[in-house]
Design a protein around this motif. Structure first.
Motif, PDB file in Angstrom:
ATOM      1  N   ILE A  72       0.831  -1.200   0.000  1.00  0.00           N
ATOM      2  CA  ILE A  72       0.000   0.000   0.000  1.00  0.00           C
ATOM      3  C   ILE A  72       0.875   1.263   0.000  1.00  0.00           C
ATOM      4  O   ILE A  72       2.063   1.196   0.257  1.00  0.00           O
ATOM      5  N   GLY A 103      -3.078   2.706   3.039  1.00  0.00           N
ATOM      6  CA  GLY A 103      -3.144   2.039   4.325  1.00  0.00           C
ATOM      7  C   GLY A 103      -2.481   2.859   5.405  1.00  0.00           C
ATOM      8  O   GLY A 103      -1.774   3.843   5.127  1.00  0.00           O
ATOM      9  N   ALA A 140      -6.313  -0.929   2.633  1.00  0.00           N
ATOM     10  CA  ALA A 140      -5.770  -2.153   3.215  1.00  0.00           C
ATOM     11  C   ALA A 140      -6.469  -2.380   4.550  1.00  0.00           C
ATOM     12  O   ALA A 140      -5.973  -1.986   5.604  1.00  0.00           O
ATOM     13  N   THR A 146     -12.444  -0.299   9.378  1.00  0.00           N
ATOM     14  CA  THR A 146     -11.771   0.049   8.130  1.00  0.00           C
ATOM     15  C   THR A 146     -12.408  -0.662   6.949  1.00  0.00           C
ATOM     16  O   THR A 146     -12.437  -0.126   5.835  1.00  0.00           O
TER      17      THR A 146
END
Length: 288
Positions: A72, A103, A140, A146
């Protein structure tokens, strides 16, 4: 998310640290390798580690359909304004073929690490303001918050170092629309002792990072599974290893769990920044 992007990445991609480089002398090698991967049928290349968007340029220049993404780009080491500018440059030169994977990295790897979720939200706000479309960026994501952000503020999730069980969990949170593209490490080795030894050597770094170990613990593993380089149970869940038929079967479990695309990473005895071109060719041949 963009249906065109989802179609363009296909079912299989390659995840590699070695495909990102700022060394001009390697540009020809990288271009040649990217063209080989495209010809082999891979739909995407994911530039591993804390990769910058500009690392995608030589790969995009050398191919005509390959999607190239970061997996990422750390939000701590790349300002949102710079990310947006790099995205705009790549989009102008290669419309629709670059995917911005973002990320929060890890506290041990980023000195400025703080309030990672809130900082990621703020970063996405800045990308919105700069005109980077949500359907061209990926997160990510491991945990539920998330993953929800991947669903609501991005085109989907690119989880790293996960199991098929985590993939099913992520799909439930994401729903049907967003792209789910987990990374899967592949050891093309039939001998169990040799394969697991290679996997444990690779895994050592990650077992020191709480983001990954906490995720394993959330999904049914124990502290004993994390000790001494990882239990056989952990190794066999996180890595695909064995003969061609066994590797294909492990790949299938991720699609059965809800993955749209797999970012496949070769694990062998070579340094991680090398280009395992022969192994990629073999991998392409064994994929269904």
């Amino acid at each position: 998310m963009s249906d065109a992007l989802k179609e363009s990445v296909g079912r299989y991609g390659v995840w590699s640290v070695g495909l990102r480089s700022e060394d001009p002398s390697r540009r020809g090698e990288l271009a040649e390798t990217a063209a080989e991967l495209e010809e082999s049928g891979f739909g995407a290349v994911w530039l591993g580690g804390n990769s910058a968007a500009q690392h995608a340029a030589p790969l995009l220049d050398a191919t005509s359909t390959l999607t190239v993404g970061t997996s990422i780009q750390s939000i701590w080491q790349h300002e949102a304004a710079d990310s947006a500018a790099s995205f705009a440059d790549l989009e102008s030169a290669h419309p629709g073929r670059f995917a911005l994977g973002l990320g929060v990295s890890h506290a041990k790897l980023a000195d400025q690490y703080r309030r990672p979720y809130s900082s990621l939200v703020t970063y996405l706000d800045a990308l919105d303001a700069a005109g980077v479309p949500a359907d061209r960026r990926f997160l990510a994501a491991l945990g539920p918050k998330t993953l929800e952000l991947s669903r609501d503020r991005a085109a989907g999730a690119i989880p790293y170092l996960v199991t098929a069980e985590h993939t099913a969990y992520a799909r439930e949170i994401l729903g049907e629309g967003p792209l789910l593209a987990p990374e899967l490490a592949v050891v093309l080795e039939r001998d169990a002792d040799r394969a697991r030894a290679l996997a444990r050597e690779f895994l050592a770094l990650y077992l020191s990072l709480p983001n990954y170990t906490n995720n394993f613990l959330r999904h049914g593993f124990t502290e004993d599974d994390l000790a001494d380089g990882g239990s056989d149970r952990l190794i066999d869940a996180v890595f695909a290893w064995g003969d061609d038929e066994t590797v294909r079967a492990r790949v299938d479990t991720f699609f059965e769990a809800g993955a749209d695309h797999l970012a496949l990473q070769i694990v062998d005895s070579e340094p991680r920044d090398t280009l395992p071109r022969a192994a990629w060719h073999r991998l392409a041949a064994l994929l269904p």
